[in-house]
Design a protein around this motif. Structure first.
Motif, PDB file in Angstrom:
ATOM      1  N   TRP A   1     -42.036  23.927 -28.561  1.00 35.36           N
ATOM      2  CA  TRP A   1     -41.069  24.863 -27.801  1.00 35.36           C
ATOM      3  C   TRP A   1     -41.046  26.029 -27.754  1.00 35.36           C
TER       4      TRP A   1
ATOM      5  N   ASP B   1     -39.913  20.999 -23.934  1.00 34.12           N
ATOM      6  CA  ASP B   1     -38.425  21.066 -24.204  1.00 34.12           C
ATOM      7  C   ASP B   1     -38.185  20.299 -25.571  1.00 34.12           C
TER       8      ASP B   1
ATOM      9  N   GLN C   1     -32.505  30.371 -23.534  1.00 33.99           N
ATOM     10  CA  GLN C   1     -32.592  29.162 -23.382  1.00 33.99           C
ATOM     11  C   GLN C   1     -31.390  28.376 -22.514  1.00 33.99           C
TER      12      GLN C   1
ATOM     13  N   ASP D   1     -34.011  23.959 -23.000  1.00 33.12           N
ATOM     14  CA  ASP D   1     -35.057  24.188 -22.167  1.00 33.12           C
ATOM     15  C   ASP D   1     -35.230  25.701 -22.403  1.00 33.12           C
TER      16      ASP D   1
END
Length: 97
Positions: A9, A15, A63, A95
């Motif tokens: 990530w 994700d 994010q 994400d």
């Protein structure tokens, strides 16, 4: 979240997906009643609080947070008429944009 998923990530390869089951949500009965009556606005405080806390803690990091809510029955039955909501499952995706 394990260290391998966190590393992927951080490197923007994947994700982070969180699934949070809420047993005994105090707003569950009111959510079901309002939805059965056709209202589109209903209290989902658990989802709102968790998503807001994540958005606030990740502010300025680029994010994006998305969340969905699912109603679950802990007892399996092949007869859909026996479905009884007992749990709310909140699915959150973090994400990196």
């Amino acid at each position: 979240v394990d260290s391998e998923k966190l590393a992927d990530w951080t490197d923007d390869l994947t994700d982070i997906v969180l699934s949070i089951p809420l047993d005994g949500d105090i707003t569950l009965n009111s959510q079901l009643l309002l939805q059965e009556q056709g209202f589109r606005l209903y209290p989902d405080f658990g989802r709102f609080c968790i998503t807001s806390a994540l958005q606030k803690s990740l502010a300025g990091t680029g994010q994006s947070i998305s969340s969905d809510e699912y109603y679950m029955d802990n007892n399996y039955s092949s007869d859909p008429a026996l479905f009884e909501v007992k749990q709310v499952l909140i699915n959150i995706v973090i994400d990196s944009t």
